[in-house]
Write an enzyme that holds these catalytic residues in place. Sequence first.
Site, short mmCIF file in Angstrom:
data_model
loop_
_atom_site.label_atom_id
_atom_site.label_comp_id
_atom_site.label_asym_id
_atom_site.label_seq_id
_atom_site.Cartn_x
_atom_site.Cartn_y
_atom_site.Cartn_z
N HIS A 21 0.90 -1.16 0.00
CA HIS A 21 0.00 0.00 0.00
C HIS A 21 0.94 1.21 0.00
O HIS A 21 1.77 1.32 0.91
CB HIS A 21 -0.89 -0.03 1.25
CG HIS A 21 -1.86 1.12 1.37
ND1 HIS A 21 -3.21 0.92 1.61
CD2 HIS A 21 -1.68 2.46 1.33
CE1 HIS A 21 -3.82 2.10 1.69
NE2 HIS A 21 -2.90 3.06 1.52
N HIS A 37 3.19 4.10 0.56
CA HIS A 37 3.49 4.85 1.79
C HIS A 37 4.82 5.55 1.63
O HIS A 37 5.75 5.00 1.05
CB HIS A 37 3.50 3.95 3.03
CG HIS A 37 4.40 2.75 2.91
ND1 HIS A 37 4.05 1.63 2.17
CD2 HIS A 37 5.62 2.48 3.43
CE1 HIS A 37 5.02 0.74 2.26
NE2 HIS A 37 6.01 1.23 3.00
P1 DGP Z 1 8.37 -0.78 3.55
O1 DGP Z 1 9.55 -1.71 3.69
O2 DGP Z 1 8.74 0.47 2.81
O3 DGP Z 1 7.16 -1.48 2.97
O4 DGP Z 1 8.03 -0.30 5.01
C1 DGP Z 1 7.01 -0.84 5.78
C2 DGP Z 1 7.07 -0.14 7.13
O5 DGP Z 1 5.82 -0.30 7.75
C3 DGP Z 1 8.13 -0.67 8.08
O6 DGP Z 1 9.01 0.40 8.43
C4 DGP Z 1 7.36 -1.15 9.30
C5 DGP Z 1 6.01 -0.46 9.13
N1 DGP Z 1 4.88 -1.25 9.60
C6 DGP Z 1 4.54 -2.50 9.18
N2 DGP Z 1 3.40 -2.90 9.80
C7 DGP Z 1 3.02 -1.87 10.60
C8 DGP Z 1 1.92 -1.68 11.48
O7 DGP Z 1 1.05 -2.55 11.66
N3 DGP Z 1 1.86 -0.48 12.14
C9 DGP Z 1 2.80 0.49 11.96
N4 DGP Z 1 2.64 1.63 12.67
N5 DGP Z 1 3.84 0.35 11.13
C10 DGP Z 1 3.96 -0.82 10.46
#
Ligand code: DGP
Length: 113
Positions: A98, A100
């Site tokens: 998704h 981000h």
């Molecule tokens: P990417 O590798 O760019 O897809 O980064 C995913 C990021 O999302 C990673 O830094 C950890 C964060 N993340 C994954 N699951 C969750 C969640 O359930 N809550 C929050 N706040 N962050 C999450």
Amino acid sequence: MDDCIFCRIAAKVIPSDIVLEDDDFVAFRDAQPKALQHVLVVPREHIASLNDLEHRPEGMGDALMRFIVKLAKELGIDESGYRALTNVGPDGGQEVQHLHFHVLGGENLGDVR
Ligand code: DGP
């Protein structure tokens, strides 16, 4: 999307530490912070990655960038500096499908690889 974790966070089905939100975007703290300030910015609408932005209304990318600047001001890192980046696909290290942007700051982040 029901099975997308960031859709569920944006819809507040799953709790998170939301820093800023508007009708289109939500910013919440990363669960595994890699800097003193590490916030994720997501569109409320499910968009898989930056690659899919071309199928969305033209102003959306601009609105997203403006939201990130607003967030940086809200976090008080607009003057000290910050990094805004998005990982795309396997080689980019994208784990959550998704769109981000990571907004990192609050300390000297060093060089980008
Ligand atoms: P990417 O590798 O760019 O897809 O980064 C995913 C990021 O999302 C990673 O830094 C950890 C964060 N993340 C994954 N699951 C969750 C969640 O359930 N809550 C929050 N706040 N962050 C999450």
